[in-house]
Design a protein around this motif. Structure first.
Motif, PDB file in Angstrom:
ATOM      1  N   LYS A   1       0.828  -1.214   0.000  1.00 12.87           N
ATOM      2  CA  LYS A   1       0.000   0.000   0.000  1.00 12.87           C
ATOM      3  C   LYS A   1       0.859   1.261   0.000  1.00 12.87           C
ATOM      4  CE  LYS A   1      -3.812   0.582   2.281  1.00 12.87           C
ATOM      5  NZ  LYS A   1      -4.808   0.763   1.206  1.00 12.87           N
ATOM      6  N   LYS A   2       2.110   1.110   0.415  1.00 16.08           N
ATOM      7  CA  LYS A   2       3.048   2.234   0.394  1.00 16.08           C
ATOM      8  C   LYS A   2       3.683   2.408  -0.982  1.00 16.08           C
ATOM      9  CE  LYS A   2       3.107   3.173   4.940  1.00 16.08           C
ATOM     10  NZ  LYS A   2       2.857   4.494   5.564  1.00 16.08           N
ATOM     11  N   GLY A   3       3.348   1.514  -1.920  1.00 22.48           N
ATOM     12  CA  GLY A   3       3.850   1.645  -3.276  1.00 22.48           C
ATOM     13  C   GLY A   3       4.837   0.591  -3.732  1.00 22.48           C
ATOM     14  N   HIS A   4       5.220  -0.325  -2.833  1.00 22.15           N
ATOM     15  CA  HIS A   4       6.188  -1.368  -3.189  1.00 22.15           C
ATOM     16  C   HIS A   4       5.424  -2.613  -3.641  1.00 22.15           C
ATOM     17  CE1 HIS A   4       9.214   1.179  -1.272  1.00 22.15           C
ATOM     18  NE2 HIS A   4       8.396   1.269  -0.234  1.00 22.15           N
ATOM     19  N   LYS A   5       4.896  -2.556  -4.834  1.00 21.69           N
ATOM     20  CA  LYS A   5       3.989  -3.595  -5.322  1.00 21.69           C
ATOM     21  C   LYS A   5       4.647  -4.956  -5.496  1.00 21.69           C
ATOM     22  CE  LYS A   5       0.600  -0.659  -5.544  1.00 21.69           C
ATOM     23  NZ  LYS A   5      -0.489  -0.727  -4.531  1.00 21.69           N
ATOM     24  N   SER A   6       5.948  -4.987  -5.687  1.00 20.48           N
ATOM     25  CA  SER A   6       6.626  -6.255  -5.950  1.00 20.48           C
ATOM     26  C   SER A   6       7.119  -6.956  -4.676  1.00 20.48           C
ATOM     27  CB  SER A   6       7.813  -6.034  -6.892  1.00 20.48           C
ATOM     28  OG  SER A   6       8.742  -5.130  -6.328  1.00 20.48           O
ATOM     29  N   THR A   7       6.819  -6.390  -3.512  1.00 16.19           N
ATOM     30  CA  THR A   7       7.263  -6.998  -2.249  1.00 16.19           C
ATOM     31  C   THR A   7       6.650  -8.393  -2.081  1.00 16.19           C
ATOM     32  OG1 THR A   7       7.462  -4.835  -1.196  1.00 16.19           O
ATOM     33  CG2 THR A   7       7.300  -6.738   0.263  1.00 16.19           C
ATOM     34  N   VAL A   8       7.455  -9.327  -1.615  1.00 16.76           N
ATOM     35  CA  VAL A   8       6.990 -10.708  -1.461  1.00 16.76           C
ATOM     36  C   VAL A   8       6.965 -11.107   0.022  1.00 16.76           C
ATOM     37  CG1 VAL A   8       7.810 -11.426  -3.720  1.00 16.76           C
ATOM     38  CG2 VAL A   8       9.331 -11.628  -1.734  1.00 16.76           C
ATOM     39  N   LYS A   9       6.077 -12.034   0.341  1.00 17.91           N
ATOM     40  CA  LYS A   9       6.030 -12.600   1.692  1.00 17.91           C
ATOM     41  C   LYS A   9       7.125 -13.647   1.830  1.00 17.91           C
ATOM     42  CE  LYS A   9       3.061 -15.788   2.924  1.00 17.91           C
ATOM     43  NZ  LYS A   9       1.841 -16.538   3.339  1.00 17.91           N
ATOM     44  N   ILE A  10       7.845 -13.602   2.958  1.00 16.42           N
ATOM     45  CA  ILE A  10       8.937 -14.538   3.183  1.00 16.42           C
ATOM     46  C   ILE A  10       8.776 -15.146   4.572  1.00 16.42           C
ATOM     47  CG2 ILE A  10      11.437 -14.857   3.202  1.00 16.42           C
ATOM     48  CD1 ILE A  10      11.711 -12.327   1.553  1.00 16.42           C
ATOM     49  N   PRO A  11       8.080 -16.273   4.682  1.00 17.36           N
ATOM     50  CA  PRO A  11       7.915 -16.918   5.993  1.00 17.36           C
ATOM     51  C   PRO A  11       9.260 -17.315   6.579  1.00 17.36           C
ATOM     52  CG  PRO A  11       6.375 -17.817   4.375  1.00 17.36           C
ATOM     53  CD  PRO A  11       7.374 -16.989   3.618  1.00 17.36           C
ATOM     54  N   GLY A  12       9.458 -16.980   7.846  1.00 21.51           N
ATOM     55  CA  GLY A  12      10.722 -17.289   8.488  1.00 21.51           C
ATOM     56  C   GLY A  12      11.027 -18.772   8.529  1.00 21.51           C
ATOM     57  N   CYS A  13       9.973 -19.599   8.623  1.00 27.07           N
ATOM     58  CA  CYS A  13      10.183 -21.052   8.686  1.00 27.07           C
ATOM     59  C   CYS A  13      10.651 -21.617   7.356  1.00 27.07           C
ATOM     60  CB  CYS A  13       8.908 -21.758   9.146  1.00 27.07           C
ATOM     61  SG  CYS A  13       7.498 -21.558   8.046  1.00 27.07           S
ATOM     62  N   GLU A  14      10.577 -20.810   6.294  1.00 26.03           N
ATOM     63  CA  GLU A  14      11.119 -21.203   4.993  1.00 26.03           C
ATOM     64  C   GLU A  14      12.444 -20.496   4.704  1.00 26.03           C
ATOM     65  OE1 GLU A  14       8.135 -20.361   2.082  1.00 26.03           O
ATOM     66  OE2 GLU A  14       6.609 -21.621   3.025  1.00 26.03           O
ATOM     67  N   LEU A  15      12.569 -19.277   5.211  1.00 26.15           N
ATOM     68  CA  LEU A  15      13.742 -18.456   4.900  1.00 26.15           C
ATOM     69  C   LEU A  15      15.044 -19.099   5.360  1.00 26.15           C
ATOM     70  CD1 LEU A  15      15.059 -15.839   3.921  1.00 26.15           C
ATOM     71  CD2 LEU A  15      14.506 -14.816   6.148  1.00 26.15           C
ATOM     72  N   TRP A  16      15.068 -19.641   6.572  1.00 28.27           N
ATOM     73  CA  TRP A  16      16.333 -20.202   7.069  1.00 28.27           C
ATOM     74  C   TRP A  16      16.802 -21.372   6.214  1.00 28.27           C
ATOM     75  CZ3 TRP A  16      17.356 -24.905   9.981  1.00 28.27           C
ATOM     76  CH2 TRP A  16      16.246 -25.737  10.130  1.00 28.27           C
ATOM     77  N   LEU A  17      15.852 -22.128   5.667  1.00 26.17           N
ATOM     78  CA  LEU A  17      16.220 -23.230   4.781  1.00 26.17           C
ATOM     79  C   LEU A  17      16.711 -22.712   3.430  1.00 26.17           C
ATOM     80  CD1 LEU A  17      13.319 -25.688   5.653  1.00 26.17           C
ATOM     81  CD2 LEU A  17      15.742 -25.886   6.309  1.00 26.17           C
ATOM     82  N   GLU A  18      16.187 -21.568   3.007  1.00 29.29           N
ATOM     83  CA  GLU A  18      16.682 -20.942   1.776  1.00 29.29           C
ATOM     84  C   GLU A  18      18.124 -20.470   1.971  1.00 29.29           C
ATOM     85  OE1 GLU A  18      15.400 -20.511  -1.204  1.00 29.29           O
ATOM     86  OE2 GLU A  18      13.320 -21.180  -0.915  1.00 29.29           O
TER      87      GLU A  18
END
Length: 232
Positions: A68-85
């Motif tokens: 809503k602030k204008g960053h339309k391409s921002t993605v959700k990054i669940p922490g329980c997936e991020l550490w494995l990434e």
């Protein structure tokens, strides 16, 4: 990487998981998950902790607020997936230190990681039951000795973030707080099925499985109402 202040909570707006990980690794950051609940119930202490570090959008509420602030391409990054990434990206070139969970859980986590990521360098690990200053100092001394590139701490907020900050003063590395991610990874706690996750309904599944969460979920209605009125 750009960021926005959401109820005073500094939340970065990554376009991809890779962008967030690369930024954290390059700048030796402590990564802290930000969701609707943390934004809505932000206190002076919680804001300060997140704002000193790298707050990322762990939940869809945080993503919508950033978009809503204008960053339309921002993605959700669940922490329980991020550490494995992070591990997937660097397990052949960096070393890891794991802290958190019950002894059986941390041992099962290490065993599974070694099976899934052949050759991973887990230089050491320990459970999350650190009850005295002496035990914490022993942990810090061990991390200073092993010098891991990445440290994961699964103890819940804000305890894990405050601990990571104290450790980082002694050893500069990449850090991420994981909450209950080791429990999810080892299967001792079941995550919502993928359909619910992909459709941003993980919260609804958890409410269905745990009706007692209704008191917490009601607060999210206020968050989305405030979001609709552009109060963040």
């Amino acid at each position: 990487m750009k960021f926005e202040l959401l109820n005073g909570v500094k939340t970065y707006a990554p376009d991809s998981r890779k962008q967030l990980i690369d930024y954290a690794v390059t700048h030796h950051k402590i990564m802290v998950a930000v969701n609707a609940e943390k934004i809505l119930h932000a206190t002076e202490q919680s804001r300060a902790i997140i704002n000193r570090n790298l707050g990322y959008p762990d939940g869809v509420g945080a993503v919508w607020a950033i978009q809503k602030k204008g960053h339309k391409s921002t993605v959700k990054i669940p922490g329980c997936e991020l550490w494995l990434e992070v591990i997937k990206s660097y397990y052949t070139s960096k070393s890891f230190y794991l802290v958190g969970g019950k002894q059986a859980i941390i041992e099962a986590t290490v065993t599974k990681l070694k099976k899934e990521f052949k050759g991973i360098n887990i230089c050491n690990y320990r459970n999350g039951y650190i009850k005295t200053e002496a035990e914490e100092q022993d942990l810090i001394d061990a991390i200073k000795t092993y010098k891991p590139d990445v440290v994961f701490v699964a103890m819940g907020s804000p305890k894990q973030e405050l601990l990571m900050e104290r450790i980082q003063k002694q050893h500069n590395a990449v850090y991420q707080g994981l909450g209950g991610s080791f429990d999810v990874y080892t299967g001792s706690v079941k995550r919502a099925p993928m359909w619910w996750v992909k459709n941003n309904l993980e919260w609804a599944y958890r409410l269905f499985k745990e009706p007692s969460r209704i008191k917490r979920q009601i607060h999210l209605v206020r968050f989305f109402f405030n979001l609709h009125l552009n109060r963040y």
